[in-house]
Enzyme design. Sequence first.
Site, PDB file in Angstrom:
ATOM      1  CG  HIS A  62      -0.129 -18.917   0.886  1.00  0.00           C
ATOM      2  ND1 HIS A  62       0.250 -20.066   0.469  1.00  0.00           N
ATOM      3  CD2 HIS A  62       0.957 -18.015   0.644  1.00  0.00           C
ATOM      4  CE1 HIS A  62       1.322 -20.079   0.092  1.00  0.00           C
ATOM      5  NE2 HIS A  62       1.787 -18.741   0.045  1.00  0.00           N
ATOM      6  CG  ASP A  86       4.514 -19.131  -2.836  1.00  0.00           C
ATOM      7  OD1 ASP A  86       5.272 -19.096  -2.053  1.00  0.00           O
ATOM      8  OD2 ASP A  86       3.157 -18.632  -2.848  1.00  0.00           O
ATOM      9  CG  ASP A 137      15.273  -5.460  -5.637  1.00  0.00           C
ATOM     10  OD1 ASP A 137      16.411  -5.165  -5.477  1.00  0.00           O
ATOM     11  OD2 ASP A 137      14.402  -5.897  -4.864  1.00  0.00           O
ATOM     12  N   GLY A 138      11.865  -6.009  -5.510  1.00  0.00           N
ATOM     13  CA  GLY A 138      10.589  -5.454  -4.767  1.00  0.00           C
ATOM     14  C   GLY A 138      11.249  -4.025  -4.306  1.00  0.00           C
ATOM     15  CG  ASP A 155       4.602 -14.384   0.397  1.00  0.00           C
ATOM     16  OD1 ASP A 155       4.110 -15.033  -0.098  1.00  0.00           O
ATOM     17  OD2 ASP A 155       5.526 -15.005   1.344  1.00  0.00           O
ATOM     18  CB  SER A 156      10.171 -11.360   1.223  1.00  0.00           C
ATOM     19  OG  SER A 156      10.548 -11.250   2.650  1.00  0.00           O
ATOM     20  CD  GLU A 158      14.019 -17.447   7.524  1.00  0.00           C
ATOM     21  OE1 GLU A 158      13.376 -18.811   7.486  1.00  0.00           O
ATOM     22  OE2 GLU A 158      15.273 -17.224   7.946  1.00  0.00           O
TER      23      GLU A 158
HETATM   24  N1  SAM Z   1       6.302 -17.769   2.686  1.00  0.00           N
HETATM   25  C1  SAM Z   1       7.583 -17.850   2.567  1.00  0.00           C
HETATM   26  C2  SAM Z   1       8.270 -17.268   3.754  1.00  0.00           C
HETATM   27  O1  SAM Z   1       7.733 -16.774   4.757  1.00  0.00           O
HETATM   28  O2  SAM Z   1       9.371 -17.847   3.878  1.00  0.00           O
HETATM   29  C3  SAM Z   1       8.009 -17.122   1.227  1.00  0.00           C
HETATM   30  C4  SAM Z   1       7.549 -17.630   0.079  1.00  0.00           C
HETATM   31  S1  SAM Z   1       8.013 -16.765  -1.507  1.00  0.00           S
HETATM   32  C5  SAM Z   1       8.551 -17.982  -2.455  1.00  0.00           C
HETATM   33  C6  SAM Z   1       9.262 -15.925  -1.072  1.00  0.00           C
HETATM   34  C7  SAM Z   1       9.619 -15.222  -2.394  1.00  0.00           C
HETATM   35  O3  SAM Z   1      10.514 -13.985  -2.140  1.00  0.00           O
HETATM   36  C8  SAM Z   1      11.015 -16.078  -3.452  1.00  0.00           C
HETATM   37  O4  SAM Z   1      10.207 -16.160  -4.643  1.00  0.00           O
HETATM   38  C9  SAM Z   1      11.970 -14.718  -3.681  1.00  0.00           C
HETATM   39  O5  SAM Z   1      12.196 -15.011  -5.149  1.00  0.00           O
HETATM   40  C10 SAM Z   1      11.311 -13.442  -3.300  1.00  0.00           C
HETATM   41  N2  SAM Z   1      12.310 -12.555  -3.090  1.00  0.00           N
HETATM   42  C11 SAM Z   1      13.481 -12.504  -2.229  1.00  0.00           C
HETATM   43  N3  SAM Z   1      13.753 -11.312  -2.422  1.00  0.00           N
HETATM   44  C12 SAM Z   1      13.162 -10.538  -3.019  1.00  0.00           C
HETATM   45  C13 SAM Z   1      13.128  -9.080  -3.389  1.00  0.00           C
HETATM   46  N4  SAM Z   1      14.133  -8.319  -3.122  1.00  0.00           N
HETATM   47  N5  SAM Z   1      12.455  -8.611  -4.549  1.00  0.00           N
HETATM   48  C14 SAM Z   1      11.308  -9.412  -4.790  1.00  0.00           C
HETATM   49  N6  SAM Z   1      11.124 -10.666  -4.388  1.00  0.00           N
HETATM   50  C15 SAM Z   1      12.011 -11.172  -3.817  1.00  0.00           C
END
Ligand code: SAM
Length: 275
Positions: A62, A86, A137-138, A155-156, A158
């Site tokens: 972070h 998170d 959706d981002g 910060d998504s 994989e």
């Molecule tokens: N730091 C972690 C990593 O590097 O693997 C990521 C942590 S954060 C919790 C990841 C977040 O991405 C999840 O809460 C998930 O719901 C979000 N996410 C996945 N796809 C997404 C999208 N298309 N738009 C917005 N958020 C998304």
Amino acid sequence: MSIWFTEKQTGNFGITAKIKQTYVSERTDFQELQMVETEEWGNMLILDDMVMTTEKDEFVYHEMVAHVPLFTHPNPKNVLVVGGGDGGAIREVLKHQSVERVTLVDIDGKVIEYSKKYLPTIASGYNDKRVEVKVEDGFMYIADSKKAFDVIMVDSTEPVGPAVNLFTKGFYAAIHEALTDDGVFVAQTDNPWFKADLIKQAFHDVQEIFPVTRLYTANIPTYPSGLWTFTMGSKIHDPLKVKEERFFEMETKYFTPEIHFASFVLPKFVKDMTK
Ligand code: SAM
């Protein structure tokens, strides 16, 4: 009988953590979500059987996803976090007094809800009045944003499930449009030991769109291979040219001005991925 969570980082290798108790284990509209208490790493968020964050080592990820791009920009006011449910990235963003608004866009409201409950030290920034949360959706949100943000952090999860589109050249091009004329963006780009092709693809895609493209690393023990990468795209500002007086004192456990610059010094096998 003791229970262990194992993340298979590849088909032949993984890490395992002893579980004290399981708070949540459910399928959300987008992914498998588990929130557990571990013996070694404190509470841990797991999505689709992959470690997302733990109370013990989260500060590394972070602090590095937030402060490196925020110090690269001379005066960040409007910041966007794509993913990051998170709350750890926004907690760090809020340490910058210049920031007037930070928008978090996560596709899964359950991640936000359970992080507030079981990861309070990580999700502590959600109550700040500068924070705006959007559960969507981002990929779509970025498409509708024009010249709106000084700094964008991706910060998504994989590139599986809901996050696949967030690792495409089209998304990076849309980020370029969503940034102000001197905007900076960073995306987590996984690890060089098991995902070299992902890093090469992302770096070269970003390099074709942004005049300044850089790769930096950090050590995150519970992430695959423990060596994590971040790809930065910048319209003007170069992270390697940040002036000393730009840095200010703040509470961190990993990030320092020295680490800011050192994190761009890459081992040869990683540097070769940027060629
Ligand atoms: N730091 C972690 C990593 O590097 O693997 C990521 C942590 S954060 C919790 C990841 C977040 O991405 C999840 O809460 C998930 O719901 C979000 N996410 C996945 N796809 C997404 C999208 N298309 N738009 C917005 N958020 C998304």
